[in-house]
Design a protein around this motif. Structure first.
Motif, PDB file in Angstrom:
ATOM      1  N   ALA A 160       0.825  -1.204   0.000  1.00  0.00           N
ATOM      2  CA  ALA A 160       0.000   0.000   0.000  1.00  0.00           C
ATOM      3  C   ALA A 160       0.862   1.259   0.000  1.00  0.00           C
ATOM      4  N   THR A 161       1.884   1.276   0.844  1.00  0.00           N
ATOM      5  CA  THR A 161       2.751   2.452   0.937  1.00  0.00           C
ATOM      6  C   THR A 161       3.500   2.695  -0.368  1.00  0.00           C
ATOM      7  N   LEU A 162       4.012   1.626  -0.951  1.00  0.00           N
ATOM      8  CA  LEU A 162       4.745   1.743  -2.208  1.00  0.00           C
ATOM      9  C   LEU A 162       3.862   2.293  -3.313  1.00  0.00           C
ATOM     10  N   ASP A 222      -5.739   1.638  -1.276  1.00  0.00           N
ATOM     11  CA  ASP A 222      -6.867   1.735  -0.352  1.00  0.00           C
ATOM     12  C   ASP A 222      -7.373   0.355   0.055  1.00  0.00           C
ATOM     13  N   ALA A 223      -7.453  -0.562  -0.916  1.00  0.00           N
ATOM     14  CA  ALA A 223      -7.898  -1.919  -0.606  1.00  0.00           C
ATOM     15  C   ALA A 223      -6.916  -2.623   0.317  1.00  0.00           C
ATOM     16  N   GLN A 224      -5.624  -2.412   0.079  1.00  0.00           N
ATOM     17  CA  GLN A 224      -4.616  -3.026   0.937  1.00  0.00           C
ATOM     18  C   GLN A 224      -4.676  -2.457   2.350  1.00  0.00           C
ATOM     19  N   GLU A 254      -8.124 -15.845   4.654  1.00  0.00           N
ATOM     20  CA  GLU A 254      -8.933 -14.796   4.037  1.00  0.00           C
ATOM     21  C   GLU A 254      -8.061 -13.613   3.618  1.00  0.00           C
ATOM     22  N   PHE A 255      -7.104 -13.232   4.466  1.00  0.00           N
ATOM     23  CA  PHE A 255      -6.198 -12.155   4.099  1.00  0.00           C
ATOM     24  C   PHE A 255      -5.368 -12.534   2.881  1.00  0.00           C
ATOM     25  N   GLN A 256      -4.986 -13.796   2.813  1.00  0.00           N
ATOM     26  CA  GLN A 256      -4.187 -14.252   1.680  1.00  0.00           C
ATOM     27  C   GLN A 256      -4.963 -14.140   0.379  1.00  0.00           C
ATOM     28  N   ASN A 257      -6.276 -14.374   0.436  1.00  0.00           N
ATOM     29  CA  ASN A 257      -7.108 -14.195  -0.752  1.00  0.00           C
ATOM     30  C   ASN A 257      -7.054 -12.751  -1.238  1.00  0.00           C
ATOM     31  N   THR A 258      -7.113 -11.819  -0.304  1.00  0.00           N
ATOM     32  CA  THR A 258      -7.029 -10.404  -0.668  1.00  0.00           C
ATOM     33  C   THR A 258      -5.676 -10.075  -1.282  1.00  0.00           C
ATOM     34  N   ILE A 259      -4.624 -10.598  -0.680  1.00  0.00           N
ATOM     35  CA  ILE A 259      -3.278 -10.354  -1.197  1.00  0.00           C
ATOM     36  C   ILE A 259      -3.142 -10.899  -2.612  1.00  0.00           C
TER      37      ILE A 259
END
Length: 306
Positions: A160-162, A222-224, A254-259
């Motif tokens: 996100a920061t990058l 934003d999503a991250q 679940e977080f891994q799915n987002t990643i």
């Protein structure tokens, strides 16, 4: 005695092989991105310069600008996305094996064929110095269910920061180039028609590409950040005993799915800018992970094995 083997395992040959394959696949995607950059930025800029210097070429400048836009949408952008999907699958395999996360075929589909990874690994020629210690070494002092959350939270923060920094840099550069050409057009006293044909038409692909990537980068960031906030909430639950190990593992999946979904859909970052931003961010990443563990009361005795 360390409580998990993440720092040691991530530097084993099979995991370094995955990182080499990942890096090579991203490098192929970058090659397509460079071609995309040439056609969507450099060619229009060159056309603008030509139109300023040679008035008889101005009708052709607009035609080239339109052709470049269609080429980008139909071929170049699709080629980049194909490489991003392969790289995301390699990253997913790395994370699942290293962090002991079950593979989710509903989200990621099937694993890549081994030949795909072998081929990419074989073509990587830049060494392993930037691939070792992928995740912070200090996570070795946390139990696996906590170390996994720290690694995922770190991943989300870093990305996100990058992307926020890169998106702002990209849009600022495109606007600066456009303003320079507008000023040049005013200096040579172009008519309104010539201004549209010579300046605005060639700059349109540049601004379109920059704005598109800027909003993609910002949306991805934003999503991250939303996912990172959830990871931090889970971390608070875990360290206060409000989340059992099995529940933490389920939430981590679940977080891994987002990643994974972000890796597939996120636009690339131009390598020169990425390398410029990377060093300082990696220092912050490691110190941030260490601070997170210390605030949770986890004792960090010494540097874990690498």
């Amino acid at each position: 005695m360390t409580l998990n083997a993440i720092p040691e395992k991530q530097n084993q040959p099979k995991f370094i092989r995955l990182l080499r394959a990942r890096s090579e696949t991203y490098r192929c995607a970058v090659h397509w991105q460079i071609v995309q950059l040439i056609f969507t930025v450099l060619v229009p800029v060159g056309c603008a310069i030509t139109g300023l210097l040679f008035t008889q070429t101005r009708p052709y400048v607009a035609m080239i600008a339109i052709a470049v836009t269609l080429l980008d949408i139909a071929i170049l952008d699709r080629a980049v996305k194909r490489q991003l999907k392969i790289a995301a699958l390699i990253c997913e395999e790395f994370d699942c094996q290293l962090l002991d996360i079950p593979w989710d075929s509903f989200t990621a589909g099937k694993c890549l064929q081994p030949e795909t990874i072998i081929k990419a690994d074989r073509h990587w020629s830049s060494g392993d110095s930037k691939l070792v210690n992928w995740y912070p070494k200090v996570v070795a002092w946390a139990p696996m269910y906590l170390a996994r959350i720290v690694c995922q939270r770190t991943n989300l923060w870093y990305d996100a920061t990058l992307r926020e920094k890169y998106g702002s840099f990209l849009l600022s550069g495109a606007l600066l180039i456009t303003i320079m050409f507008v000023v040049a057009g005013l200096v040579v006293n172009l008519s309104v028609d010539d201004f549209v044909v010579t300046i605005f038409a060639p700059c349109a692909p540049l601004l379109s590409w920059a704005l598109r990537d800027f909003f993609k980068q910002r949306d991805a960031a934003d999503a991250q950040k939303m996912a990172r906030s959830e990871a931090e909430s889970l971390w608070e639950l875990a360290i206060t005993g409000g989340c059992c190990q099995d529940e933490c593992a389920r939430r981590s999946r679940e977080f891994q799915n987002t990643i994974f979904q972000r890796r597939v859909s996120n636009p690339l970052i131009f390598p020169l800018i990425y390398n410029w931003l990377r060093a300082g961010m990696e220092v912050d990443m490691n110190l941030g992970a260490e601070d997170l563990l210390r605030k949770a009361g986890i004792t960090i005795v010494a540097s874990p094995p690498s």
